[in-house]
Motif scaffolding. Structure first.
Motif, PDB file in Angstrom:
ATOM      1  N   TYR A  88       0.815  -1.221   0.000  1.00 17.24           N
ATOM      2  CA  TYR A  88       0.000   0.000   0.000  1.00 17.24           C
ATOM      3  C   TYR A  88       0.844   1.265   0.000  1.00 17.24           C
ATOM      4  N   PHE A  89       1.926   1.241   0.737  1.00 12.33           N
ATOM      5  CA  PHE A  89       2.864   2.369   0.735  1.00 12.33           C
ATOM      6  C   PHE A  89       4.243   1.805   0.417  1.00 12.33           C
ATOM      7  N   ARG A  90       4.734   2.099  -0.786  1.00 11.39           N
ATOM      8  CA  ARG A  90       5.962   1.447  -1.243  1.00 11.39           C
ATOM      9  C   ARG A  90       7.162   1.745  -0.367  1.00 11.39           C
ATOM     10  N   ARG A  91       7.186   2.927   0.218  1.00  9.93           N
ATOM     11  CA  ARG A  91       8.332   3.246   1.078  1.00  9.93           C
ATOM     12  C   ARG A  91       7.844   3.761   2.424  1.00  9.93           C
ATOM     13  N   LYS A  92       8.643   3.533   3.437  1.00  7.84           N
ATOM     14  CA  LYS A  92       8.340   4.025   4.781  1.00  7.84           C
ATOM     15  C   LYS A  92       8.035   5.516   4.740  1.00  7.84           C
ATOM     16  N   GLU A  93       8.814   6.232   3.984  1.00  9.79           N
ATOM     17  CA  GLU A  93       8.639   7.677   3.938  1.00  9.79           C
ATOM     18  C   GLU A  93       7.285   8.066   3.361  1.00  9.79           C
ATOM     19  N   ASP A  94       6.755   7.231   2.470  1.00 12.14           N
ATOM     20  CA  ASP A  94       5.440   7.542   1.893  1.00 12.14           C
ATOM     21  C   ASP A  94       4.364   7.556   2.976  1.00 12.14           C
ATOM     22  N   ILE A  95       4.474   6.638   3.901  1.00 10.62           N
ATOM     23  CA  ILE A  95       3.499   6.618   5.000  1.00 10.62           C
ATOM     24  C   ILE A  95       3.603   7.915   5.784  1.00 10.62           C
ATOM     25  N   TYR A  96       4.834   8.269   6.089  1.00 17.47           N
ATOM     26  CA  TYR A  96       5.072   9.464   6.897  1.00 17.47           C
ATOM     27  C   TYR A  96       4.519  10.717   6.219  1.00 17.47           C
ATOM     28  N   ARG A  97       4.804  10.845   4.940  1.00 20.42           N
ATOM     29  CA  ARG A  97       4.321  12.029   4.205  1.00 20.42           C
ATOM     30  C   ARG A  97       2.804  12.043   4.157  1.00 20.42           C
ATOM     31  N   ALA A  98       2.205  10.914   3.849  1.00 18.98           N
ATOM     32  CA  ALA A  98       0.750  10.850   3.772  1.00 18.98           C
ATOM     33  C   ALA A  98       0.142  11.288   5.098  1.00 18.98           C
ATOM     34  N   LEU A  99       0.780  10.842   6.162  1.00 21.13           N
ATOM     35  CA  LEU A  99       0.313  11.167   7.501  1.00 21.13           C
ATOM     36  C   LEU A  99       0.374  12.678   7.735  1.00 21.13           C
ATOM     37  N   LEU A 100       1.494  13.275   7.407  1.00 20.35           N
ATOM     38  CA  LEU A 100       1.642  14.714   7.584  1.00 20.35           C
ATOM     39  C   LEU A 100       0.603  15.462   6.762  1.00 20.35           C
ATOM     40  N   GLU A 101       0.465  15.060   5.512  1.00 21.65           N
ATOM     41  CA  GLU A 101      -0.491  15.757   4.649  1.00 21.65           C
ATOM     42  C   GLU A 101      -1.915  15.642   5.185  1.00 21.65           C
ATOM     43  N   ARG A 102      -2.225  14.439   5.682  1.00 19.73           N
ATOM     44  CA  ARG A 102      -3.572  14.225   6.173  1.00 19.73           C
ATOM     45  C   ARG A 102      -3.906  15.180   7.316  1.00 19.73           C
ATOM     46  N   THR A 103      -2.880  15.633   8.039  1.00 23.75           N
ATOM     47  CA  THR A 103      -3.132  16.442   9.224  1.00 23.75           C
ATOM     48  C   THR A 103      -2.910  17.934   9.005  1.00 23.75           C
ATOM     49  N   LEU A 104      -2.228  18.272   7.932  1.00 25.07           N
ATOM     50  CA  LEU A 104      -1.883  19.686   7.731  1.00 25.07           C
ATOM     51  C   LEU A 104      -3.113  20.580   7.678  1.00 25.07           C
ATOM     52  N   ALA A 105      -4.123  20.156   6.953  1.00 27.44           N
ATOM     53  CA  ALA A 105      -5.334  20.967   6.824  1.00 27.44           C
ATOM     54  C   ALA A 105      -5.952  21.217   8.197  1.00 27.44           C
ATOM     55  N   ASN A 106      -6.114  20.138   8.961  1.00 30.53           N
ATOM     56  CA  ASN A 106      -6.672  20.269  10.303  1.00 30.53           C
ATOM     57  C   ASN A 106      -5.868  21.250  11.142  1.00 30.53           C
ATOM     58  N   TRP A 107      -4.592  21.306  10.851  1.00 25.56           N
ATOM     59  CA  TRP A 107      -3.721  22.141  11.658  1.00 25.56           C
ATOM     60  C   TRP A 107      -4.032  23.612  11.444  1.00 25.56           C
ATOM     61  N   LEU A 108      -4.324  23.950  10.211  1.00 30.32           N
ATOM     62  CA  LEU A 108      -4.566  25.349   9.873  1.00 30.32           C
ATOM     63  C   LEU A 108      -5.978  25.794  10.229  1.00 30.32           C
ATOM     64  N   ALA A 109      -6.908  24.876  10.193  1.00 28.81           N
ATOM     65  CA  ALA A 109      -8.326  25.222  10.302  1.00 28.81           C
ATOM     66  C   ALA A 109      -8.662  26.202  11.428  1.00 28.81           C
ATOM     67  N   PRO A 110      -8.269  25.918  12.679  1.00 29.00           N
ATOM     68  CA  PRO A 110      -8.704  26.803  13.766  1.00 29.00           C
ATOM     69  C   PRO A 110      -8.206  28.229  13.587  1.00 29.00           C
ATOM     70  N   LEU A 111      -6.964  28.403  13.149  1.00 24.31           N
ATOM     71  CA  LEU A 111      -6.442  29.755  12.957  1.00 24.31           C
ATOM     72  C   LEU A 111      -7.173  30.433  11.804  1.00 24.31           C
ATOM     73  N   ALA A 112      -7.404  29.665  10.746  1.00 26.24           N
ATOM     74  CA  ALA A 112      -8.093  30.214   9.582  1.00 26.24           C
ATOM     75  C   ALA A 112      -9.483  30.713   9.969  1.00 26.24           C
ATOM     76  N   ALA A 113     -10.046  30.107  11.011  1.00 21.83           N
ATOM     77  CA  ALA A 113     -11.416  30.448  11.400  1.00 21.83           C
ATOM     78  C   ALA A 113     -11.497  31.752  12.198  1.00 21.83           C
ATOM     79  N   LEU A 114     -10.349  32.315  12.531  1.00 17.89           N
ATOM     80  CA  LEU A 114     -10.346  33.557  13.299  1.00 17.89           C
ATOM     81  C   LEU A 114     -11.112  34.635  12.540  1.00 17.89           C
TER      82      LEU A 114
END
Lengths: 207, 207
Positions: free
Chosen positions: A57-83
């Motif tokens: 499913y994820f050819r390289r270890k790093e792919d998992i890590y990146r996918a994970l970061l990307e999956r959370t980046l949006a959530n990270w910005l949301a509260p500040l964006a809502a100001l």
DNA sequence: TTCATTCTTGATCAGATGGTCAAGAACGGT
DNA sequence: ACCGTTCTTGACCATCTGATCAAGAATGAA
């Protein structure tokens, strides 16, 4: 065609189930041990897949890590964006800080994942920091600056206020071990009240 | 005597020079890549020793790491320990925050080393957190609480104030990459002024 | 049922890495 | 100059770990 075996574009049920399971397990593992400190075996074991299966499913270890970061980046910005520039400044900041604290309490692993990445000099998300994040911070800093200029908020250095809010709220996730060692049992609402008091004290403008 | 080859007890000049060099190099490496992410070769290269030579002074990688942590623990406590109950509360807190910021600016690697350790659940310094650190924090929290009770400081949750001070000051070291990405050039005195304002605003008691 | 596609895995590999060892070089007190 | 101690190193080893592969099992559309 000598094609490299790849994950099919079409998304099957099995696929989304397993990818989800992998990412969930990976969040736990990566956030605790860091990228280098985590092993593919660990993640595979945690989500009940064999290692080669996981790597299907994820050819390289790093792919998992990146996918994970990307999956959370949006959530990270949301509260500040809502100001919201139009609403009451102190109420908006209160809500923002409270939302950040909720993230800390509910998803401390996500916070630690980011902390780890930044601590290690952000090798994977450098562009994100200098791009979307910087833009958003500057935008919201302008809002805060305007609030102060309009006399609706005491004068404050906006970017550093944002940094302070991040620092303090995330502290309870990233340094949770230390907090718990010193405080013993954790009272979330007490933390919320104390943090809001410390960060917002005196920001209400004198009229 | 089938004795395991050990570092002699007597401390020679060469010994202290090399141990010092190793620890300096290790601080750089460990603080950037974390324990697991760092290799002995890396550290050896950085201080100009061969790997076996390095391992002559520290038999295991972990020994270097522990020595490094121990070497810094005392420095870590010093500024808080110096908080003087008799002096003016706001001045004392100002000095404490300022001292912490100086550490952040001058030894960001040390800050990142600790951050990494705590983030990974403090596998090596757990006892330190629950022991000396907790004791010191409770002692100084009592001082702050007394200040408030005497009306010399506005009411504040002392432990959380300490956490906030740690969080905000260390943020500029631990999350330095993010700070720099957003701020561009760094103005230390501007940071100091902004941080002091945010953390101490409104702590002067109304008379 | 059929069969192409998708999923799963045991076996295996190559490289990285922490650590060892024996032998030689440098040091330093006499 | 002598010689025991301390220091240094090239060669080597065992293990861990990310990744591959070929072959078999399950799936699902027709």
């Amino acid at each position: 065609m000598p094609k490299a075996q790849a994950i099919p574009a079409r998304k099957t049920r099995i696929q989304s189930r397993n990818q989800q399971a992998i990412l969930d397990a990976a969040l736990d593992v990566f956030s605790t041990f860091g990228f280098r400190g985590s092993t593919v075996d660990q993640i595979a074991a945690k989500c009940g897949l064999s290692k080669p299966n996981l790597l299907y499913y994820f050819r390289r270890k790093e792919d998992i890590y990146r996918a994970l970061l990307e999956r959370t980046l949006a959530n990270w910005l949301a509260p500040l964006a809502a100001l919201n520039a139009e609403a009451d400044p102190v109420e908006e900041l209160t809500r923002y800080i409270s939302a950040k604290l909720d993230m800390t309490f509910e998803r401390p692993e996500a916070s630690r994942l980011f902390a780890n990445e930044i601590l290690h000099r952000a090798p994977h998300i450098g562009p994100f920091l200098k791009g979307p994040l910087k833009t958003l911070v500057e935008e919201k800093a302008a809002v805060i600056r305007r609030w102060s200029a309009e006399g609706r908020l005491a004068p404050v250095e906006p970017v550093h206020l944002i940094f302070s809010i991040w620092a303090v709220t995330q502290h309870y996730a990233d340094f949770g071990v230390q907090v718990d060692a010193i405080l013993g049992k954790r009272d979330k609402e007490a933390i919320r009240a104390a943090v809001l008091a410390i960060l917002l004290r005196g920001l209400t403008p004198v009229r």
